[in-house]
Write an enzyme that holds these catalytic residues in place. Sequence first.
Site, PDB file in Angstrom:
ATOM      1  N   SER A   1       0.830  -1.196   0.000  1.00  0.00           N
ATOM      2  CA  SER A   1       0.000   0.000   0.000  1.00  0.00           C
ATOM      3  C   SER A   1       0.873   1.258   0.000  1.00  0.00           C
ATOM      4  O   SER A   1       1.660   1.457  -0.923  1.00  0.00           O
ATOM      5  CB  SER A   1      -0.972  -0.056   1.177  1.00  0.00           C
TER       6      SER A   1
ATOM      7  N   ASP B   1     -10.082  -3.775  -5.393  1.00  0.00           N
ATOM      8  CA  ASP B   1      -9.300  -2.757  -4.695  1.00  0.00           C
ATOM      9  C   ASP B   1      -9.355  -1.459  -5.486  1.00  0.00           C
ATOM     10  O   ASP B   1      -9.084  -1.463  -6.695  1.00  0.00           O
ATOM     11  CB  ASP B   1      -7.847  -3.235  -4.580  1.00  0.00           C
TER      12      ASP B   1
ATOM     13  N   HIS C   1      -8.144  -5.028  -0.811  1.00  0.00           N
ATOM     14  CA  HIS C   1      -6.934  -4.340  -0.363  1.00  0.00           C
ATOM     15  C   HIS C   1      -6.524  -4.847   1.020  1.00  0.00           C
ATOM     16  O   HIS C   1      -7.354  -5.043   1.903  1.00  0.00           O
ATOM     17  CB  HIS C   1      -7.188  -2.831  -0.300  1.00  0.00           C
TER      18      HIS C   1
END
Length: 315
Positions: A163, A256, A286
């Site tokens: 991320s 996501d 995610h």
Amino acid sequence: MALDPQAAALLASLAGAPAPDYARLDAASYRAALAAGGAASAFGAGDAVAAEEDLALPGPAGALAARLYRPVAGLDGGDEALALTVFFHGGGFVACGIDTHANLCRTLAARARTLVLSVDYRLAPEARFPAAAHDALAAVRWAAAHAVQLGARPDALAVAGDSAGGNLAAVCAQQLRNEVTIAHQLLLYPVLDCAHEHPSYESFGQSYLLDAGLMRWFKHQYFDADADRACPLASPLGTESLDQVAPATIISAEYDPLRDEAERYAARLAQAGVAATLVRWPGQIHGFASMLGVFDAADAALSFGAHALHAALYR
């Protein structure tokens, strides 16, 4: 593919939670809510490692906390020098740290047979862009210069992150390409474009754990109003030239909002002649790779990523 049943069950368990008011949410409250939720403690601890050592690295604004994970010796019990992977945690540039991502780091260390140096960086909004990027660059420079001191081979260095940490790993691979030899970059559902919203924001921006409103809030915390969100330190996807950037393994998640920017980055790397392996993990959301012990896909994705790291670092 349909949403993975384990992901669907997790999302169903969260469906009754009240929607955050992002106009009033502050970083301290967000961090406290994460800690109270105990998400990290609900997941598996990751694979066993031989040792974990807390360190302090010099950063541009003071010491950076770090933790070195050392894998268990191989079957021959040898003391061969290992490769080194510098890891940056996710959390929207606002939250999380070494402890929340320890399971990822242990698992990558064990399965890729690499030392993993997990590095904390300054968080927003207390330290806004480009503080995190500058900390990450300093950490990789330090790791490269001190590899032997850490017990690592000086010629086998990788960067990795999930991320927001994937953003920092990609920034390091780009910005240090003429300074530090980086063998590979492993990016798990990375943030790669802070200047634009791609179609997956619309398709998966609600009801899939990470929502578009939260991503906008993260960016509002990370950037001052006059910051250049399109510059390479913020948005690796927008870098003009990707020549000579380290080969990459990029794992995106099907459901996501960040999916499209990750996949476009893989395409851009390939167009620049950089070896880039992209896997869109089917049915997943995610953050799924952190969910060891809850999602079977977490175990599979980390094995895949670790194999890619090992192959790149032990040529």
